[in-house]
Motif scaffolding. Structure first.
Motif, PDB file in Angstrom:
ATOM      1  N   ASP A 172    -100.507  27.711  11.688  1.00 21.11           N
ATOM      2  CA  ASP A 172    -100.933  29.105  11.571  1.00 21.11           C
ATOM      3  C   ASP A 172    -101.930  29.206  10.410  1.00 21.11           C
ATOM      4  OD1 ASP A 172    -101.314  31.806  11.284  1.00 21.11           O
ATOM      5  OD2 ASP A 172     -99.196  32.306  10.961  1.00 21.11           O
ATOM      6  N   ASP A 177    -103.362  31.629   9.187  1.00 25.52           N
ATOM      7  CA  ASP A 177    -103.216  32.850   8.398  1.00 25.52           C
ATOM      8  C   ASP A 177    -102.041  32.788   7.432  1.00 25.52           C
ATOM      9  OD1 ASP A 177    -105.403  34.155   9.640  1.00 25.52           O
ATOM     10  OD2 ASP A 177    -104.137  34.647  11.362  1.00 25.52           O
ATOM     11  N   LEU A 178    -101.235  31.751   7.544  1.00 29.53           N
ATOM     12  CA  LEU A 178    -100.127  31.581   6.614  1.00 29.53           C
ATOM     13  C   LEU A 178    -100.433  30.377   5.733  1.00 29.53           C
ATOM     14  CD1 LEU A 178     -97.343  32.387   5.585  1.00 29.53           C
ATOM     15  CD2 LEU A 178     -96.331  30.888   7.325  1.00 29.53           C
ATOM     16  N   ARG A 229     -91.869  34.304   3.582  1.00 26.17           N
ATOM     17  CA  ARG A 229     -92.541  33.875   4.814  1.00 26.17           C
ATOM     18  C   ARG A 229     -92.858  32.385   4.754  1.00 26.17           C
ATOM     19  NH1 ARG A 229     -97.722  36.146   5.709  1.00 26.17           N
ATOM     20  NH2 ARG A 229     -97.571  35.357   7.855  1.00 26.17           N
ATOM     21  N   VAL A 230     -93.319  31.955   3.613  1.00 29.44           N
ATOM     22  CA  VAL A 230     -93.613  30.532   3.430  1.00 29.44           C
ATOM     23  C   VAL A 230     -92.332  29.714   3.548  1.00 29.44           C
ATOM     24  CG1 VAL A 230     -94.365  28.805   1.752  1.00 29.44           C
ATOM     25  CG2 VAL A 230     -95.678  30.926   2.052  1.00 29.44           C
ATOM     26  N   ARG A 244     -91.217  29.142   7.103  1.00 32.44           N
ATOM     27  CA  ARG A 244     -92.059  28.148   7.767  1.00 32.44           C
ATOM     28  C   ARG A 244     -91.793  26.746   7.218  1.00 32.44           C
ATOM     29  NH1 ARG A 244     -95.500  28.021  12.344  1.00 32.44           N
ATOM     30  NH2 ARG A 244     -97.012  26.333  12.036  1.00 32.44           N
TER      31      ARG A 244
END
Length: 335
Positions: A35, A37-38, A47-48, A51
């Motif tokens: 992704d 955008d991440l 969020r990190v 993932r």
């Protein structure tokens, strides 16, 4: 279709499109679940973190946060770190190597523009270009058509300090020219120097016997002020010191004294400290040519770093050995 491994970027977000232009990014996303955008700048970000729990391959670059024990504990599937920049010393930790995680670096790709910059500066210094430019600016006249004594690159003696990646690439680039190149490096033997096509000499002999000395040793506690007052005094009158490695390798206080005497000149892309304070005498000395650490990958050159990572990813996924794998045992004497 086989499931693609999960990957994540960990670097300064604005550098992602610079290092990985559209064609490279598309190919990366064909190979891994990624992704764009991440982008991880903090491994504690929720969020990190989510993932990271599934990430097998971390694609890192400038601005990557430290891969400490906590970050690695949150990444149980991580098996490879592919670094789209030079040194990995700033963000890897002992835990990375203890886990057996494969680490690759684009340091070789980043070495090329540094070697190219250095080559250009050596050839310009051989022509005394900077002094003649200043003379033309000041006098608005020049003895056009006359043969200028004391300049030229035929038989010019160039001493290379350090057979680092940059040092080796520079030696390659210098081969087509009519220069006499020598090398000083305590980790290279005569057979190794012969393979590079240059004589191996003691550091003092390189300093005393070169018209242009160029520094390419790594920054370690042992190399701090590698070129100090004693070493600078060995350089012949009219010689030039080039430093594109790290500023701390040269004693700047001693260098300024030599430059003020007018005995030697210097071309510096790195300084100590960096950036230089506004009052630094290096800005005003006519025999000091200072650039703001631009020898490494800039502009379109950073795409070469992304292409290197893509190549390493293809090797990793096909089960081949990484071409630019980092050996933890060599980190202590690497840049």
């Amino acid at each position: 279709m086989p499931k693609r491994p999960v990957a994540m970027f960990a670097m300064t977000a604005e550098n992602v499109p610079r290092v990985f232009p559209p064609d490279t990014l598309t190919r990366l996303r064909d190979l891994v679940d990624l992704d764009p955008d991440l982008v991880a700048r903090d491994f504690t970000d929720p969020r990190v973190r989510a993932r990271l729990a599934r990430t097998e391959i971390l694609i890192t670059g400038w601005g990557c946060p430290v891969l400490d024990a906590d970050a690695l504990a949150a990444a149980p599937e991580l098996r490879a770190v592919l670094h789209a920049a030079g040194s990995v010393k700033g963000f890897t930790t002992r835990e990375v190597w203890d886990r057996g995680i494969a680490v690759s670096s684009a340091a070789d790709a980043n070495a090329l523009p540094v070697a190219e910059y250095t080559l250009a500066m050596i050839l310009l210094a051989g022509k005394n270009v900077f002094a003649f430019r200043d003379r033309l600016r000041a006098e608005r006249a020049f003895p056009y058509g006359e043969i200028l004594p004391g300049v030229g690159n035929f038989g010019r003696r160039v001493g290379v300090i350090g057979a680092s990646r940059v040092g080796r690439r520079l030696i390659e680039l210098l081969r087509p020219f009519d220069l006499e190149v020598s090398l000083a490096d305590p980790y290279v033997d005569r057979a190794g120097a012969a393979a590079l096509g240059v004589p191996l000499l003691p550091l003092d002999a390189v300093l005393a016997g070169s018209d242009i000395v160029t520094v390419h040793a790594p920054e370690t506690p042992e190399t701090r002020h590698l070129v100090g007052r004693r070493e600078l005094a060995l350089m012949p009158d009219g010689s030039v010191l080039v430093n594109t490695a790290r500023g701390s390798l040269v004693d700047h206080e001693a260098l300024v004294e030599e430059l003020r005497s007018g005995r030697i000149s210097a071309i510096l892309d790195v300084t100590d400290p960096e950036p230089l304070p506004a009052a630094s005498p290096l800005f005003g000395l006519p025999n000091a040519f200072v650039t703001p650490h631009i020898a490494g990958s800039q502009g379109n050159e950073v795409a070469r770093l992304g292409a290197t990572v893509l190549g390493e990813l293809e090797r990793l996924l096909s089960g081949r050995e990484l071409e630019f794998g980092v050996d933890a045992g060599e980190l202590d004497r690497a840049a």
